[in-house]
Design a protein around this motif. Structure first.
Motif, PDB file in Angstrom:
ATOM      1  N   ALA A 181       0.832  -1.208   0.000  1.00 24.39           N
ATOM      2  CA  ALA A 181       0.000   0.000   0.000  1.00 24.39           C
ATOM      3  C   ALA A 181       0.865   1.256   0.000  1.00 24.39           C
ATOM      4  CB  ALA A 181      -0.942  -0.009   1.202  1.00 24.39           C
ATOM      5  N   LEU A 182       1.952   1.233   0.776  1.00 21.04           N
ATOM      6  CA  LEU A 182       2.850   2.392   0.795  1.00 21.04           C
ATOM      7  C   LEU A 182       3.487   2.602  -0.574  1.00 21.04           C
ATOM      8  CD1 LEU A 182       4.600   1.856   4.236  1.00 21.04           C
ATOM      9  CD2 LEU A 182       3.222   3.831   3.595  1.00 21.04           C
ATOM     10  N   ALA A 183       3.890   1.511  -1.188  1.00 19.95           N
ATOM     11  CA  ALA A 183       4.499   1.602  -2.527  1.00 19.95           C
ATOM     12  C   ALA A 183       3.474   2.148  -3.516  1.00 19.95           C
ATOM     13  CB  ALA A 183       5.018   0.237  -2.965  1.00 19.95           C
ATOM     14  N   HIS A 184       2.246   1.675  -3.370  1.00 21.88           N
ATOM     15  CA  HIS A 184       1.175   2.114  -4.253  1.00 21.88           C
ATOM     16  C   HIS A 184       0.961   3.626  -4.135  1.00 21.88           C
ATOM     17  CE1 HIS A 184      -2.344   1.460  -6.714  1.00 21.88           C
ATOM     18  NE2 HIS A 184      -2.996   2.282  -5.918  1.00 21.88           N
ATOM     19  N   ASN A 185       1.148   4.149  -2.932  1.00 17.97           N
ATOM     20  CA  ASN A 185       1.000   5.593  -2.710  1.00 17.97           C
ATOM     21  C   ASN A 185       2.212   6.390  -3.158  1.00 17.97           C
ATOM     22  OD1 ASN A 185      -1.477   5.113  -1.645  1.00 17.97           O
ATOM     23  ND2 ASN A 185      -0.918   5.518   0.488  1.00 17.97           N
ATOM     24  N   GLY A 186       3.207   5.702  -3.716  1.00 15.85           N
ATOM     25  CA  GLY A 186       4.344   6.418  -4.287  1.00 15.85           C
ATOM     26  C   GLY A 186       5.608   6.449  -3.445  1.00 15.85           C
ATOM     27  N   THR A 187       5.597   5.781  -2.285  1.00 16.09           N
ATOM     28  CA  THR A 187       6.806   5.750  -1.464  1.00 16.09           C
ATOM     29  C   THR A 187       7.822   4.801  -2.112  1.00 16.09           C
ATOM     30  OG1 THR A 187       5.416   6.008   0.495  1.00 16.09           O
ATOM     31  CG2 THR A 187       7.688   5.318   0.879  1.00 16.09           C
ATOM     32  N   THR A 188       9.052   5.250  -2.207  1.00 11.48           N
ATOM     33  CA  THR A 188      10.123   4.362  -2.680  1.00 11.48           C
ATOM     34  C   THR A 188      10.588   3.541  -1.477  1.00 11.48           C
ATOM     35  OG1 THR A 188      10.801   6.065  -4.240  1.00 11.48           O
ATOM     36  CG2 THR A 188      12.374   4.278  -3.808  1.00 11.48           C
ATOM     37  N   ILE A 189      10.690   2.243  -1.653  1.00 12.62           N
ATOM     38  CA  ILE A 189      11.000   1.382  -0.515  1.00 12.62           C
ATOM     39  C   ILE A 189      12.252   0.561  -0.799  1.00 12.62           C
ATOM     40  CG2 ILE A 189      10.169  -0.553   0.904  1.00 12.62           C
ATOM     41  CD1 ILE A 189       7.312   0.593   0.384  1.00 12.62           C
TER      42      ILE A 189
END
Ligand SMILES: Nc1ncnc2c1ncn2[C@@H]1O[C@H](COP(=O)(O)OP(=O)(O)O)[C@@H](O)[C@H]1O
Ligand SMILES: [Mg+2]
Length: 272
Positions: A181-189
């Protein structure tokens, strides 16, 4: 081509005569979920510590969100979130209290704190548990709380060191969902793991680390294609385990105790 958000050039770290990280050069692009995988002792945590400014490199360079980790560490810290391998939540506080602590640490404006904390709690699926002491949480809940702590200030780059180590399969799934979900929101992980199947499911790019070096780097599909046909431990076509075996000249079971470590850690209690 997506914008570069992290770049290292011959990044290295020695501890006395041991070279824990050996001239690694790589690029992470905005929106990637970049997996560092490799057995225990490969140098994953040391790499993350250098990228998060916690440990100075002994050679090479690293740029995170445009800032050099050595010359502008404060700027780097403002743009990242970090969940360390070891426990970072306080068991004697409630989930809410832990988040409040981090909200203050990150200097979030007082007027925004309550909203951000509330959103983080909801997003991580901890609404029912927010007023309970963290020492009563399950391993998966603790990990989700730690991730919530690390993203309270909406960092564009998030580092997760072994986010699912010690968790049972259901708890691991719940953490994966949050990471997705965080990645989906654009956070680079950027995450480390020694679970190959986790890397395969979560990561758009994977680097395989072995004795301080990157022995392979690419998308999961590229890595699997790079292994010669017929080279398969299980005999069912290439897997990431095969990729690892091919590039390290051994299997994950030999040397480094990959399976052993993951088994031991699974049974280890994370809250003392
Ligand atoms: N502070 C330190 N002092 C000396 N050696 C260290 C230190 N930190 C890590 N190492 C060594 O560096 C190597 C890589 O460790 P680490 O980065 O923790 O690997 P990983 O996270 O892949 O398991 C290991 O051999 C470890 O013992
Ligand atoms: Mg580690």
């Amino acid at each position: 081509m997506k914008e570069t958000i992290l770049e290292t050039k011959r990044l290295s770290r020695r501890f006395g005569s041991l070279t824990a990280v050996d001239e690694i050069s790589f690029v992470v692009r905005r929106g990637d979920v970049f997996g560092l995988i490799g057995p225990n002792g490969a140098g994953k945590t040391t790499t993350i510590k250098m990228l998060t400014t916690l440990l100075p490199p002994t050679g090479g360079t690293a740029i995170v969100a445009g800032w050099d980790v050595v010359h502008h560490p404060a700027n780097v810290r403002r743009t990242i979130g970090y969940v360390p391998q070891l426990l970072s939540a306080d068991g004697s506080l409630t989930g809410y209290e832990n988040l409040l602590l981090f909200a203050k640490l990150y200097d979030l404006p007082a007027g925004e704190r309550e909203d951000r904390i509330h959103n983080a709690i909801e997003f991580m699926g901890l609404s029912d548990a927010k007023d309970k002491l963290v020492r009563t949480y399950s391993g998966g809940m603790i990990r989700r709380l730690e991730i919530a702590q690390a993203v309270l200030h909406n960092p564009p780059v998030l580092f997760l060191d072994e986010p699912t180590v010690g968790l049972d399969p259901i708890a691991r799934q719940s953490v994966w969902k949050q990471v997705e979900a965080l990645a989906h929101n654009g956070t680079t992980i950027i995450l480390t793991t020694h679970y190959m199947e986790e890397a395969e499911n979560l990561c758009s790019r994977i680097a395989i680390m072995y004795r301080g070096k990157f022995v392979a780097n690419g998308s999961p599909a590229e890595l699997k294609r790079s292994v010669p046909k017929g080279f398969s431990i299980g005999g069912n076509g290439s897997t990431l385990d095969d990729v690892f075996a091919f590039y390290s000249g051994g299997t994950l079971e030999s040397e480094g105790g990959y399976r052993e470590t993951s088994r031991v850690r699974r049974t280890a209690r994370r809250l003392g």
